[in-house]
Design an enzyme around this catalytic site. Structure first.
Site, short mmCIF file in Angstrom:
data_model
loop_
_atom_site.label_atom_id
_atom_site.label_comp_id
_atom_site.label_asym_id
_atom_site.label_seq_id
_atom_site.Cartn_x
_atom_site.Cartn_y
_atom_site.Cartn_z
N ARG A 57 0.82 -1.21 0.00
CA ARG A 57 0.00 0.00 0.00
C ARG A 57 0.86 1.26 0.00
NH1 ARG A 57 -2.34 2.73 4.25
NH2 ARG A 57 -1.91 1.00 5.70
N TYR A 110 -15.31 15.63 -17.48
CA TYR A 110 -15.70 14.23 -17.44
C TYR A 110 -16.78 14.06 -16.38
CZ TYR A 110 -15.21 9.22 -16.36
OH TYR A 110 -15.45 7.89 -16.12
N ASP A 182 -6.19 17.26 -16.02
CA ASP A 182 -6.40 15.89 -16.49
C ASP A 182 -5.90 15.84 -17.94
OD1 ASP A 182 -7.35 13.47 -17.51
OD2 ASP A 182 -9.19 13.53 -16.32
N LYS A 207 -6.54 4.28 -20.11
CA LYS A 207 -6.74 4.72 -21.49
C LYS A 207 -5.45 4.59 -22.31
CE LYS A 207 -10.72 6.14 -19.67
NZ LYS A 207 -11.08 5.88 -18.26
#
Length: 392
Positions: A57, A110, A182, A207
């Site tokens: 983590r 988005y 972004d 993506k």
């Protein structure tokens, strides 16, 4: 080990370490934790992102390789890889904002990002003001004493408005606020927002960076070490850490990113140009077309115009649904940036949580279809689109 019982030996298996050679590709460190000889090194690794590997983590060699790779491509100093693109966005927003803060965000966002900002406003009193993505004067007018950051998308999802990154980042810097961008639709091949003054760059690596529709992941890149460390601490608490196998797949995908982006953009040009001349199409939204409102800005800012565009069918929603039912090669599916061409209806999928006013502000209509162009042969793609349009 030979003196130990089998029950012990199967737990403590050999761990060969290469000596005198180096693996060509980055290994997958599929382990939840790491063993130490020195307690001090163990303790030190728990508290910083660049320390010894301790626990998955906190850090992992494969994940750190991805972070360093994307930070290098974007011109940042460090990065935090996460389990999804929204994991990166929310780690940044939640790591930087507190109750009562104010955010300036571009109007065309988005859908999930717009929803995240709306949730922050409703649950924690984080106020949000929306401005056009290319109006630095609107940023200056919106700034308050509580304003913490400006949020932009290099190329907006799904109507492909292009942000005036130099102007908007300069306005934010004048006001002493951070800029988060972004950059998913552009990728570092088409744009590197830090070069234009951004403080944080986020990607859905699902993506273009991974590029093969087999990864869920995100990454946030930082221009400043202190900023990185603060968000890393929060991301660790949030548990948004990337999986090492997903990081490894993304590293593999990045190696072909320039080649793929060239083909995505070239195919988008063919389809967008031909759709713009088709009688069933009312409008095409791709910044590489002179008719697009962002064309002049995009031509100055970007070397090419991206592999995603949207178009409006003259027949509205019924025509859009008919088109999507009749395509044969393009796939009706979420996401983008993979090798295959994908289409969707934004109003009922990616932006389903955005209200009518928000859809109108983003320019999304009932008949809008988003196309994420793949790397197939362009003539095969056009033949598929043409026959589907004939059925509208």
């Amino acid at each position: 080990m030979s003196s130990l019982h089998p029950e012990t030996r199967v737990v403590h298996l050999p761990r060969p370490v290469p000596e005198g050679s180096t693996p060509i590709s980055m290994p997958i460190y599929q382990t939840s934790g790491f063993v130490f000889d020195d307690p001090a090194v163990f303790a030190d690794g728990m508290g910083r992102p660049d320390g010894a590997y301790v626990y998955g983590r906190l850090s992992n060699p494969t994940v750190r390789a991805l972070e360093e790779a994307v930070a290098g491509l974007e011109g940042g100093v460090a990065a935090v890889a996460t389990g999804s693109g929204m994991g990166a966005i929310n780690a940044v927003l939640l790591g930087l904002l507190k109750s009562g803060d104010h955010v300036i965000a571009q109007s065309a966002l988005y859908g999930a990002t717009a929803q995240a900002l709306a949730d922050l406003a409703r649950r924690f009193g984080v106020e949000v003001t929306h401005v056009p993505q290319d109006d630095p004067a609107a940023v200056r007018a919106a700034v308050r004493p509580t304003t913490r950051l400006l949020y932009l998308e290099t190329i907006a999802n799904p109507m492909t408005q292009v942000a005036d990154l130099p102007g908007m980042c300069a306005a934010a810097r004048e006001a002493g606020i951070l800029t988060v961008v972004d950059n998913t639709f552009a990728s570092p091949i088409l744009c590197r927002p830090i070069e234009h003054g951004a403080d944080v760059v986020v990607h859905s690596v699902t993506k273009y960076l991974s590029g093969h529709t087999d990864v869920l992941g995100g990454v946030a890149v930082f221009a400043d070490h202190d900023l990185h460390r603060g968000v890393w601490s929060y991301a660790v608490e949030l548990g948004a850490t990337a999986d090492p196998f997903a990081a490894w797949l993304t590293l593999r995908g990045i190696q072909t990113l320039p080649l793929r982006m060239e083909r995505h953009c070239a195919n988008a040009r063919v389809l967008a140009t031909r759709l713009a001349g088709h009688p069933a199409v009312a409008a095409v939204h791709w910044p590489g077309l002179p008719s697009h409102p962002s064309y002049d800005l995009a031509a100055k800012l970007l070397p090419d115009f991206g592999g995603v565009f949207s178009f409006d069918l003259a027949g509205g929603r019924a025509a859009g649904e008919a088109f999507m039912r009749n395509v044969r090669l393009a796939l009706l599916a979420p996401s983008l940036g993979g090798v295959e061409t994908l289409i969707l209806h934004p109003a009922t999928t990616s932006h389903r949580t955005v209200d009518a006013a928000g859809l109108a502000a983003a320019g999304i209509g009932e008949g809008t279809v988003r196309v994420a162009v793949g790397i197939e042969h362009p003539e095969d793609l056009w033949a598929d689109f043409a026959q589907a349009l004939d059925a509208v």
